[in-house]
Design an enzyme around this catalytic site. Structure first.
Site, PDB file in Angstrom:
ATOM      1  N   ASP A 151      -1.535  -4.971  -6.265  1.00  0.00           N
ATOM      2  CA  ASP A 151      -0.751  -5.638  -5.215  1.00  0.00           C
ATOM      3  C   ASP A 151      -1.103  -7.130  -5.208  1.00  0.00           C
ATOM      4  OD1 ASP A 151       0.450  -6.568  -2.895  1.00  0.00           O
ATOM      5  OD2 ASP A 151      -0.039  -4.773  -1.734  1.00  0.00           O
ATOM      6  N   SER A 155       3.379  -2.866   4.947  1.00  0.00           N
ATOM      7  CA  SER A 155       3.198  -4.312   4.807  1.00  0.00           C
ATOM      8  C   SER A 155       3.110  -4.977   6.188  1.00  0.00           C
ATOM      9  CB  SER A 155       4.329  -4.894   3.951  1.00  0.00           C
ATOM     10  OG  SER A 155       4.042  -6.211   3.548  1.00  0.00           O
ATOM     11  N   HIS A 207       2.767  -3.860  -4.794  1.00  0.00           N
ATOM     12  CA  HIS A 207       2.871  -3.952  -3.344  1.00  0.00           C
ATOM     13  C   HIS A 207       3.768  -2.889  -2.739  1.00  0.00           C
ATOM     14  CE1 HIS A 207       2.873  -5.685   0.622  1.00  0.00           C
ATOM     15  NE2 HIS A 207       4.185  -5.877   0.583  1.00  0.00           N
TER      16      HIS A 207
END
Length: 242
Positions: free
Chosen positions: A193, A100, A223
């Site tokens: 996601d 991320s 995600h």
């Protein structure tokens, strides 16, 4: 969990875990408000230790076991911590693995470590999220020095974005030009996601100068990419690139 501390030039202590072994050394970069105790980081570290591979985990300042206040954290600050730890605790080539926000830091650190990069693996990489992750009203508040809070799908408290982080992030944007990295890059992204659209990985692949870039879209994954099968995919991907 066993960890040690590295002291930065200004005295703040950065918590880290390191296991020695053969290279390239694996360096895991957590996401926003995450730390080295997360499931993917731990799985990678345990796998590396079993395989006799060098691996480095760390907590950014203000996160996990490290010193500092989260509100003082910025991409530039955390990138410099990564660079210090990589220099101090690894030798030879490295593979950066970024989750991320850590995928954005992976790119920023990689641009400073070009000669040592053997590869990069992004997990729902989120470069430039200070741009596409906020609406106009939120950006106006951040630009005015206000902290913005957003819904946190993974905890009970809302997720804060502090003005210093947002302003620094806007100065570190990468997706509007060619990213001069030539190492092999693997990008893993869940098709479901809703935090970081899969289109971000597609855009990143387009902007990277490297000709060896592959995207794996994972059906049914969100995600976090933390299901057993997702973690197994991560470890297979790292093993193949490193």
């Amino acid at each position: 969990m066993d960890h040690a501390f590295y002291e930065m030039p200004d005295g703040r202590r950065i918590a880290y875990r390191h296991t020695p072994g053969s290279g390239p050394a694996l360096v895991f970069l957590p996401g926003y408000m995450s730390d080295m105790a997360g499931g993917k980081a731990t799985a990678l570290f345990d796998w590396a230790r079993e395989q006799g591979r060098a691996c480095l985990l760390l907590d950014y300042s203000g996160c996990g076991e490290s010193d500092g206040e989260f509100a003082e954290g910025t991409l530039s600050r955390w990138r410099d911590e990564v660079l210090e730890l990589v220099e101090a605790r690894t030798e030879g080539n490295i593979v950066l693995v970024g989750s991320s926000m850590g995928g954005w830091l992976m790119l920023l650190a990689g641009l400073k470590l070009v000669s040592r990069l053997a590869g990069m693996v992004g997990i729902a990489a989120a470069p430039d999220f200070t741009d596409w992750g906020y609406d106009a009203e939120q950006k106006a508040k951040l630009a005015a020095g206000e902290t913005v809070f957003q819904e946190n799908l993974y905890g009970t408290e809302p997720t804060p974005t502090h003005p210093a982080f947002w302003q620094d992030g806007e100065e570190q944007r990468l997706l509007d030009r060619e990213i001069p990295l030539d190492c092999p890059v693997r990008l893993l992204h869940g098709q479901l996601d809703h935090d970081v659209p899969p289109a971000i990985s597609l855009k990143l692949a387009q902007m990277l100068r490297s000709v060896d870039v592959q995207i794996t879209l994972v059906k049914g994954a969100g995600h976090r990419l933390s299901r057993d099968g997702d973690v197994a995919l991560l470890l297979r991907t790292v093993a193949a690139i490193a």
